[in-house]
Design an enzyme around this catalytic site. Structure first.
Site, PDB file in Angstrom:
ATOM      1  N   ASN A  11       0.734  -1.067  -0.141  1.00 35.47           N
ATOM      2  CA  ASN A  11      -0.289  -0.531   0.208  1.00 35.47           C
ATOM      3  C   ASN A  11       0.837   1.377  -0.038  1.00 35.47           C
ATOM      4  O   ASN A  11       1.473   1.301   0.703  1.00 35.47           O
ATOM      5  CB  ASN A  11      -0.856  -0.248   0.781  1.00 35.47           C
ATOM      6  CG  ASN A  11      -1.921   1.604   1.477  1.00 35.47           C
ATOM      7  OD1 ASN A  11      -1.892   1.913   0.583  1.00 35.47           O
ATOM      8  ND2 ASN A  11      -2.291   1.551   2.143  1.00 35.47           N
ATOM      9  N   TRP A  12       0.494   1.376  -0.694  1.00 38.14           N
ATOM     10  CA  TRP A  12       1.955   2.937  -1.051  1.00 38.14           C
ATOM     11  C   TRP A  12       1.014   4.971  -0.383  1.00 38.14           C
ATOM     12  O   TRP A  12       1.754   5.114  -0.942  1.00 38.14           O
ATOM     13  CB  TRP A  12       1.866   3.412  -2.399  1.00 38.14           C
ATOM     14  CG  TRP A  12       2.995   2.036  -3.384  1.00 38.14           C
ATOM     15  CD1 TRP A  12       3.711   1.372  -2.721  1.00 38.14           C
ATOM     16  CD2 TRP A  12       3.669   2.542  -5.048  1.00 38.14           C
ATOM     17  NE1 TRP A  12       4.718   0.751  -3.684  1.00 38.14           N
ATOM     18  CE2 TRP A  12       4.647   0.663  -4.743  1.00 38.14           C
ATOM     19  CE3 TRP A  12       3.396   2.994  -5.609  1.00 38.14           C
ATOM     20  CZ2 TRP A  12       5.215   0.409  -5.888  1.00 38.14           C
ATOM     21  CZ3 TRP A  12       3.813   2.423  -7.126  1.00 38.14           C
ATOM     22  CH2 TRP A  12       4.797   1.309  -7.006  1.00 38.14           C
ATOM     23  N   LYS A  13      -0.005   3.902  -0.489  1.00 44.89           N
ATOM     24  CA  LYS A  13      -0.416   5.486   0.719  1.00 44.89           C
ATOM     25  C   LYS A  13      -0.606   6.412  -0.810  1.00 44.89           C
ATOM     26  O   LYS A  13      -1.217   6.599  -2.100  1.00 44.89           O
ATOM     27  CB  LYS A  13      -0.128   5.629   1.950  1.00 44.89           C
ATOM     28  CG  LYS A  13       0.049   4.567   2.017  1.00 44.89           C
ATOM     29  CD  LYS A  13      -0.073   4.968   3.928  1.00 44.89           C
ATOM     30  CE  LYS A  13       0.669   3.921   4.450  1.00 44.89           C
ATOM     31  NZ  LYS A  13      -0.338   3.813   5.955  1.00 44.89           N
ATOM     32  N   HIS A  97      -9.672   0.658   4.098  1.00 47.21           N
ATOM     33  CA  HIS A  97      -7.937   1.116   5.002  1.00 47.21           C
ATOM     34  C   HIS A  97      -8.687   2.098   6.479  1.00 47.21           C
ATOM     35  O   HIS A  97      -9.429   2.905   6.235  1.00 47.21           O
ATOM     36  CB  HIS A  97      -7.135   1.331   3.677  1.00 47.21           C
ATOM     37  CG  HIS A  97      -6.033   2.065   5.113  1.00 47.21           C
ATOM     38  ND1 HIS A  97      -5.846   2.706   5.418  1.00 47.21           N
ATOM     39  CD2 HIS A  97      -5.099   1.379   4.391  1.00 47.21           C
ATOM     40  CE1 HIS A  97      -4.075   2.224   6.055  1.00 47.21           C
ATOM     41  NE2 HIS A  97      -3.929   1.240   4.950  1.00 47.21           N
ATOM     42  N   GLU A  99      -6.962   4.739   7.457  1.00 44.46           N
ATOM     43  CA  GLU A  99      -6.870   6.097   7.284  1.00 44.46           C
ATOM     44  C   GLU A  99      -8.093   6.670   6.488  1.00 44.46           C
ATOM     45  O   GLU A  99      -8.486   7.548   6.538  1.00 44.46           O
ATOM     46  CB  GLU A  99      -5.639   6.129   6.155  1.00 44.46           C
ATOM     47  CG  GLU A  99      -4.419   6.205   6.866  1.00 44.46           C
ATOM     48  CD  GLU A  99      -3.276   5.396   6.048  1.00 44.46           C
ATOM     49  OE1 GLU A  99      -2.677   5.949   4.944  1.00 44.46           O
ATOM     50  OE2 GLU A  99      -2.210   4.849   6.573  1.00 44.46           O
ATOM     51  N   GLU A 169      -5.720  -5.372  10.462  1.00 44.08           N
ATOM     52  CA  GLU A 169      -4.471  -4.234  10.730  1.00 44.08           C
ATOM     53  C   GLU A 169      -5.070  -2.964  12.395  1.00 44.08           C
ATOM     54  O   GLU A 169      -5.913  -1.709  11.749  1.00 44.08           O
ATOM     55  CB  GLU A 169      -4.407  -2.942   9.382  1.00 44.08           C
ATOM     56  CG  GLU A 169      -3.772  -3.411   8.418  1.00 44.08           C
ATOM     57  CD  GLU A 169      -3.354  -2.746   6.964  1.00 44.08           C
ATOM     58  OE1 GLU A 169      -2.435  -2.217   7.078  1.00 44.08           O
ATOM     59  OE2 GLU A 169      -4.411  -1.700   7.154  1.00 44.08           O
ATOM     60  N   GLY A 175       2.250   1.859  10.834  1.00 36.05           N
ATOM     61  CA  GLY A 175       3.329   3.431  10.192  1.00 36.05           C
ATOM     62  C   GLY A 175       3.591   4.178  11.336  1.00 36.05           C
ATOM     63  O   GLY A 175       4.418   5.181  11.479  1.00 36.05           O
ATOM     64  N   SER A 215       2.997  -2.098  10.438  1.00 35.08           N
ATOM     65  CA  SER A 215       4.992  -1.424  10.436  1.00 35.08           C
ATOM     66  C   SER A 215       5.555  -3.123  10.707  1.00 35.08           C
ATOM     67  O   SER A 215       6.562  -3.830  10.966  1.00 35.08           O
ATOM     68  CB  SER A 215       4.941  -1.528  11.841  1.00 35.08           C
ATOM     69  OG  SER A 215       4.871   0.167  12.137  1.00 35.08           O
ATOM     70  N   GLY A 236       3.067  -1.381   3.864  1.00 36.32           N
ATOM     71  CA  GLY A 236       3.072   0.309   4.271  1.00 36.32           C
ATOM     72  C   GLY A 236       4.176   0.876   3.158  1.00 36.32           C
ATOM     73  O   GLY A 236       5.207   0.763   2.812  1.00 36.32           O
ATOM     74  N   GLY A 237       4.773   1.649   4.536  1.00 32.42           N
ATOM     75  CA  GLY A 237       6.330   2.392   4.748  1.00 32.42           C
ATOM     76  C   GLY A 237       7.291   1.036   3.920  1.00 32.42           C
ATOM     77  O   GLY A 237       8.231   2.260   2.719  1.00 32.42           O
TER      78      GLY A 237
HETATM   79  C1  PEP Z   1      -1.108   0.519   5.518  1.00 36.35           C
HETATM   80  O1  PEP Z   1      -0.776   1.279   4.927  1.00 36.35           O
HETATM   81  O2  PEP Z   1      -1.774  -0.454   5.527  1.00 36.35           O
HETATM   82  C2  PEP Z   1       0.418   0.155   6.981  1.00 36.35           C
HETATM   83  C3  PEP Z   1       0.570  -1.323   7.234  1.00 36.35           C
HETATM   84  O3  PEP Z   1       1.612   0.734   6.855  1.00 36.35           O
HETATM   85  P1  PEP Z   1       3.021   0.137   7.612  1.00 36.35           P
HETATM   86  O4  PEP Z   1       3.194  -0.505   7.186  1.00 36.35           O
HETATM   87  O5  PEP Z   1       3.476   1.870   7.181  1.00 36.35           O
HETATM   88  O6  PEP Z   1       2.635  -0.450   8.867  1.00 36.35           O
END
Ligand code: PEP
Length: 260
Positions: A11-13, A97, A99, A169, A175, A215, A236-237
């Site tokens: 997930n590049w957000k 998601h 967010e 999640e 993040g 994470s 994500g990151g």
């Molecule tokens: C996400 O964006 O769904 C996520 C899990 O981000 P991260 O891996 O950065 O925690």
């Protein structure tokens, strides 16, 4: 031992321009093992989907959108429809998601409408569920997740549910660098599966991939993959750099990665 599909989703957000997407794929497609035969999915921003379609064709990976609206077309300024995503080759769509739910106040009803719209157009929904830190500390994590799973599926028939993917999640882990322990993640992913069994059947629940997200890094993925109800990760990151995304997949699959 279950032979459920394994999925590793990026997930590049709201990251990566078209130029940055091109740079990612130029590096990514050259890694040995990238087409490892397991479910590798990239969720770029809408504006980079066309570029991904052009660039990812050389390797067996899928892509999808991070969100969509539930209507096919109409006076919905600023929204993107499932038909538009189909045209860009999206096999998946991320729905609900945290967010979207927390920042953009997306409701359980909207999540369900989007799930139905995705099925209508044969786009595979990946539905995200998870609790806040306050909910976890207050002992309400399970109730919240069970409610989110049930709400997303009201009126969705078993044959459609069997095509879905869920991602647990915890919001406090996204993040933040504070990943859930593998036993907590297993407990919650197991709860998602139990709820699917309750709503449908053990057979349906047994074939749906449930991912952990929050994470995830190359250093911690292996412990999640040892858990019986965790079938991969939403990342994500650590998915923004080709090397770390690939290391996660490689560390998750171990010898199955090089063998494929
Ligand atoms: C996400 O964006 O769904 C996520 C899990 O981000 P991260 O891996 O950065 O925690």
């Amino acid at each position: 031992m279950t032979m459920r599909e394994k999925i590793f989703a990026a997930n590049w957000k709201m990251h990566k321009t078209v130029a940055e997407t091109e740079a990612f794929f130029q590096e990514f497609v050259n890694y040995p093992g990238v087409g490892c035969g397991h479910g590798v999915v990239v969720f770029p921003p809408f504006t980079a989907l066309a570029a991904v379609r052009g660039l990812a064709g050389a390797v067996p990976i899928s892509w999808g959108a991070q969100n969509m609206y539930s209507k096919d077309s109409g006076a919905f300024t600023g929204e993107i429809s499932p038909l538009m995503l189909k045209e860009l080759g999206c096999a998946y769509v991320l729905i609900g998601h945290s967010e979207r739910r927390e920042v953009f106040r997306e409701t359980d009803d909207e999540v369900r409408e989007k799930v139905k719209a995705a099925h209508k157009h044969a786009i595979r929904p990946m539905v995200c569920v998870g609790e806040t830190l306050e909910e976890r500390k207050g002992g309400r994590a399970s109730d919240k997740v069970v409610r989110q799973v049930s709400a997303a599926l009201q009126g969705v028939p078993a044959e459609q549910v069997a095509r879905m993917v869920f991602a647990y999640e915890p919001i406090w882990a996204i993040g933040t660098g504070l990943n859930a322990s593998s036993s907590d993640a297993q407990e919650m992913c197991g709860l998602v599966r139990k709820q699917l069994a309750q709503l449908y059947s053990a057979e349906v629940a047994g074939c749906i991939p449930v991912l952990y997200g929050g994470s995830v890094k190359p250093e911690n993925i292996a412990e999640y993959m040892l858990q019986s109800d965790i079938d991969g990760a939403l990342i994500g990151g650590a998915s923004l750099q080709p090397a770390s995304f690939l290391s996660i997949i490689k560390n998750a699959l171990g010898s199955r990665f090089s063998a494929s």
